[in-house]
Design a protein around this motif. Sequence first.
Motif, PDB file in Angstrom:
ATOM      1  N   TYR A   1       0.816  -1.211   0.000  1.00 13.96           N
ATOM      2  CA  TYR A   1       0.000   0.000   0.000  1.00 13.96           C
ATOM      3  C   TYR A   1       0.858   1.274   0.000  1.00 13.96           C
ATOM      4  O   TYR A   1       0.438   2.302  -0.531  1.00 13.96           O
ATOM      5  CB  TYR A   1      -0.901   0.019   1.243  1.00 13.96           C
ATOM      6  CG  TYR A   1      -1.801  -1.180   1.365  1.00 13.96           C
ATOM      7  CD1 TYR A   1      -3.063  -1.194   0.761  1.00 13.96           C
ATOM      8  CD2 TYR A   1      -1.403  -2.318   2.066  1.00 13.96           C
ATOM      9  CE1 TYR A   1      -3.910  -2.298   0.883  1.00 13.96           C
ATOM     10  CE2 TYR A   1      -2.226  -3.417   2.191  1.00 13.96           C
ATOM     11  CZ  TYR A   1      -3.472  -3.408   1.596  1.00 13.96           C
ATOM     12  OH  TYR A   1      -4.299  -4.497   1.701  1.00 13.96           O
TER      13      TYR A   1
ATOM     14  N   HIS B   1      -0.779  10.424   2.563  1.00 12.41           N
ATOM     15  CA  HIS B   1      -1.877   9.552   2.998  1.00 12.41           C
ATOM     16  C   HIS B   1      -2.524  10.127   4.257  1.00 12.41           C
ATOM     17  O   HIS B   1      -1.857  10.402   5.259  1.00 12.41           O
ATOM     18  CB  HIS B   1      -1.369   8.142   3.266  1.00 12.41           C
ATOM     19  CG  HIS B   1      -0.689   7.527   2.076  1.00 12.41           C
ATOM     20  ND1 HIS B   1      -1.362   7.161   0.934  1.00 12.41           N
ATOM     21  CD2 HIS B   1       0.622   7.248   1.860  1.00 12.41           C
ATOM     22  CE1 HIS B   1      -0.508   6.656   0.064  1.00 12.41           C
ATOM     23  NE2 HIS B   1       0.705   6.692   0.592  1.00 12.41           N
TER      24      HIS B   1
ATOM     25  N   VAL C   1      -6.534   1.085   5.246  1.00 10.14           N
ATOM     26  CA  VAL C   1      -5.510   0.074   4.986  1.00 10.14           C
ATOM     27  C   VAL C   1      -5.427  -0.906   6.147  1.00 10.14           C
ATOM     28  O   VAL C   1      -5.352  -2.127   5.951  1.00 10.14           O
ATOM     29  CB  VAL C   1      -4.144   0.752   4.746  1.00 10.14           C
ATOM     30  CG1 VAL C   1      -3.029  -0.290   4.729  1.00 10.14           C
ATOM     31  CG2 VAL C   1      -4.155   1.536   3.442  1.00 10.14           C
TER      32      VAL C   1
END
Length: 351
Positions: free
Chosen positions: A305, A315, A323
């Motif tokens: 990821y 992010h 996630v």
Amino acid sequence: MPERRTRAIGGSVDLNVVEKIIHPRYLSLLEREQLQDLRRAGLSIRAIASQMRRAPSTISRELKRNTVSVRGYMPHTAHRLSVKHRARPRQAKLVANAELRSYVQGKLAKRWSPQQISHRLVKDFPTTPEMRASTETIYQAIYVHARGDLTRELGKQLRRGRIARKPHRQSDARRPRFVDPMNSISNRPAEVDSRKVPGHWEGDLIIGALGGSAIATLVERSSRFVMLGHLGRERTAEAVRDSLITTVRHLPASLRGTLTWDQGAEMAEHRAFAAATNFDVYFADAGAPWQRGSNENTNGLLRQYFPRGTDLAAHSVDKLLAVAEELNDRPRKSLDWDTPAERLSALLEVS
């Protein structure tokens, strides 16, 4: 070491020099205090020398040289004065010899090392003993005797370009990362190794491109349950502490057992984290990532990821939660194909 100066009769003196123990032949401060006590008790010089196991001439000279107060012999004043008397200041060789200094400066300007200069002096001036300078003498001229612009000018001509010496340390001595002492993994409760009791976690950071961003990762050992802490571009100990506190704030008391981290400086605030969360923090041995095997494995999965060389600050907190949720819903072979979320829920029901 920076100077710590104090006033003494006859001028100031550096306390670092005063406190330095040079050789047993010099009277120590404790001996001077003993000398004062024996003198006040009325003992003769020979009797004092006998008790102190010193020569009578040593005691006699000490009293004669260092009694400078109207109150008589004062041991602390005497000790400082002895340091001043011991000094033998002299002009530095490269300061006193203009020709030698000019030669050294010229070769430094050509990027010669101090060692090359020192050995070449012997070849270029074989019959002139005044034209000699050891490698250390040249370094001393650069780092100690030069001042202001001259220090910067000469220092930049060295290969490393330093204007101050870099202190050396023992090759096998690990430099402490933070002030508060670490609690070693060897002190961690034995129940943690069994993975049967929930609430024991492993933690680390994954780092983004050029070390400019990071994400904190936490993995519960029994269930492999993952939690991620948002850091963005902050990797300071304070930022990591606050991120971890926020990440675990909703955990029940039964899941707040231990946290095992590596010896990274980002965990310097481990005591503050422990006090705020009731976790006991332990540190793995240096160079032993297998002691945090679950966390290392999970960090590898997280790279699906968050690929290496990317900006992790891009992010959001919501992305990190998503996630973590996806990983916690993924069945694991190590859990007999249960998911971490299922296994953690079952463990909580049992406890």
